[in-house]
Design a protein around this motif. Structure first.
Motif, PDB file in Angstrom:
ATOM      1  N   ARG A  73       7.845   0.020  65.636  1.00  0.00           N
ATOM      2  CA  ARG A  73       6.754   1.005  65.673  1.00  0.00           C
ATOM      3  C   ARG A  73       5.802   0.689  66.813  1.00  0.00           C
ATOM      4  O   ARG A  73       5.439  -0.465  67.041  1.00  0.00           O
ATOM      5  CB  ARG A  73       6.018   0.976  64.329  1.00  0.00           C
ATOM      6  N   LEU A  75       2.180   2.139  68.957  1.00  0.00           N
ATOM      7  CA  LEU A  75       1.008   3.017  69.012  1.00  0.00           C
ATOM      8  C   LEU A  75       0.639   3.245  70.472  1.00  0.00           C
ATOM      9  O   LEU A  75       0.408   2.292  71.223  1.00  0.00           O
ATOM     10  CB  LEU A  75      -0.162   2.377  68.259  1.00  0.00           C
ATOM     11  N   MET A 136      -3.445  10.004  69.690  1.00  0.00           N
ATOM     12  CA  MET A 136      -2.593   8.817  69.544  1.00  0.00           C
ATOM     13  C   MET A 136      -1.218   9.247  69.069  1.00  0.00           C
ATOM     14  O   MET A 136      -1.079  10.146  68.239  1.00  0.00           O
ATOM     15  CB  MET A 136      -3.214   7.789  68.594  1.00  0.00           C
ATOM     16  N   ILE A 138       2.422   7.826  67.513  1.00  0.00           N
ATOM     17  CA  ILE A 138       3.116   6.727  66.850  1.00  0.00           C
ATOM     18  C   ILE A 138       4.605   6.960  67.020  1.00  0.00           C
ATOM     19  O   ILE A 138       5.169   7.922  66.491  1.00  0.00           O
ATOM     20  CB  ILE A 138       2.742   6.655  65.358  1.00  0.00           C
ATOM     21  N   ILE A 216      -4.904   2.832  60.706  1.00  0.00           N
ATOM     22  CA  ILE A 216      -5.332   2.510  62.060  1.00  0.00           C
ATOM     23  C   ILE A 216      -6.630   1.709  61.952  1.00  0.00           C
ATOM     24  O   ILE A 216      -7.628   2.201  61.410  1.00  0.00           O
ATOM     25  CB  ILE A 216      -5.559   3.778  62.901  1.00  0.00           C
ATOM     26  N   LYS A 319       8.549  10.494  65.660  1.00  0.00           N
ATOM     27  CA  LYS A 319       7.198  10.221  66.136  1.00  0.00           C
ATOM     28  C   LYS A 319       6.234  11.171  65.457  1.00  0.00           C
ATOM     29  O   LYS A 319       6.640  12.225  64.943  1.00  0.00           O
ATOM     30  CB  LYS A 319       7.087  10.362  67.658  1.00  0.00           C
ATOM     31  N   ILE A 339      -2.253  -0.475  64.722  1.00  0.00           N
ATOM     32  CA  ILE A 339      -1.596   0.120  63.564  1.00  0.00           C
ATOM     33  C   ILE A 339      -1.105  -0.991  62.645  1.00  0.00           C
ATOM     34  O   ILE A 339      -0.510  -1.982  63.091  1.00  0.00           O
ATOM     35  CB  ILE A 339      -0.442   1.040  63.999  1.00  0.00           C
TER      36      ILE A 339
END
Length: 343
Positions: A73, A75, A136, A138, A216, A319, A339
């Protein structure tokens, strides 16, 4: 492949009575009929159907246990900017979307109208506040576990589903079967499409629980997160939406599987009072014919023969894009976002 102290292994054994015997043979003026053998074969098929469901449920448990290690993952933050008209609801602002959201709400229309006006006022005030827009993304990317688990799932589905010979026999005997598309590979199951679709929905729910299980954390120690979002919002009928207090509306984009939907939801921390979310996680998980406008209403769709087959796809790496506002007076306070898992 293993996770902690667990390992997974698949085994397939096939016995088909249909390859050993024909149930009816003609001999001139008489005919033999193997009724007892046919009856035994049908009982075995029913047992196989039940065992198939058990195997699918066990597979779901394995997938769920491995999900936390399935992706890496990341960010990614864009530079802050001023909100544009598109962020503010496009031409006409949020009026159309709010009206559509409350269009089918039942109850006292005076109260509903008041709630609608309040929602429109709150959204308009939020979007037009003296704030900067922060975006943002992810991203979920492949790691060493991804291909292994995918291969295991495909092998297991292949082992427990109908073979091509069994599928021919089912068609010959008039037995029902259902089609399931997993990552663009077709499988045929003994259980009904309703049962396979229900299993697939549980699979999608498990993935969404994993994808949304994060907070977050910023350099000030604040935690921003949201709750209640699930894949059902993608195809929810308009009159179902007001039942979900954390879900506000979708922007009035035209419906298309190729065009991501932006949702406005209620959140916590910097995601409060609202934030926008674009979901590019899992593709359509049930296919519908072009005449069905209620894809989340499964019973309705079956009555109208709208469901063709169940499907699970990730056409791109998953995403989600989150857009939220930080007041102009506070933007200089923030220097870092991280994150973390929610649990």
């Amino acid at each position: 492949m293993s996770s902690d102290d667990y390992s997974i292994v698949t085994l397939k054994a096939t016995v088909s009575i249909s390859t050993l015997v024909s149930y009816a043979k003609s001999k001139g003026a008489s005919a033999e009929f193997a009724g007892s053998t046919f009856g035994m074969n049908m009982k075995i098929k029913e047992l196989n159907r039940k065992n198939e469901q058990v195997a699918l449920d066990n597979l779901l448990d394995v997938i769920t246990s491995f999900l936390p290690a399935l992706f890496d993952r990341e960010l990614v933050l864009d530079e802050p900017r001023l909100p544009n008209d598109k962020f503010k609801g496009g031409m006409g602002g949020f009026e159309y979307s709010v009206e559509k959201f409350y269009r089918y709400v039942k109850g006292d229309q005076t109260i509903i109208k008041r709630k609608q006006e309040m929602a429109l006022s709150q959204l308009t005030q939020w979007a037009n506040s003296n704030s900067y827009l922060v975006t943002m993304t992810i991203n979920y990317s492949q790691n060493e576990n991804t291909e292994q688990l995918l291969s295991y799932i495909l092998q297991t589905l292949n082992a427990i589903s109908l073979s091509s010979e069994e599928l021919k026999e089912y068609s010959r005997l008039g037995l029902n079967w259902s089609r399931y598309d997993f990552m663009k590979t077709d499988f045929y199951f003994r259980n009904s499409l309703a049962d396979i679709n229900a299993w697939n929905r549980n699979l999608v729910h498990a993935f969404y629980d994993y994808f949304t299980n994060f907070v977050i954390v910023d350099n000030l120690g604040n935690k921003s997160y949201f709750e209640g979002y699930d894949e059902k919002f993608k195809y929810m009928a308009y009159w179902e939406r007001p039942k979900y207090t954390d879900f506000m509306l979708t922007n009035p984009l035209f419906f298309s599987d190729k065009v991501p939907y932006y949702y406005i939801l209620k959140g916590h921390g910097l995601f409060s009072p609202f934030f926008k979310l674009m979901d590019v996680l899992i593709g359509p998980y049930t296919y519908w014919d072009k005449y069905s406008d209620l894809p989340d209403e499964l019973e309705y769709a079956y009555i109208n023969s709208a469901v063709e087959y169940a499907s699970f796809r990730m056409d791109t790496w998953p995403k989600m894009v989150i857009e939220f506002l930080i007041p102009a007076n506070d933007i200089s306070k923030y220097s870092n976002f991280e994150i973390q898992d929610k649990d």
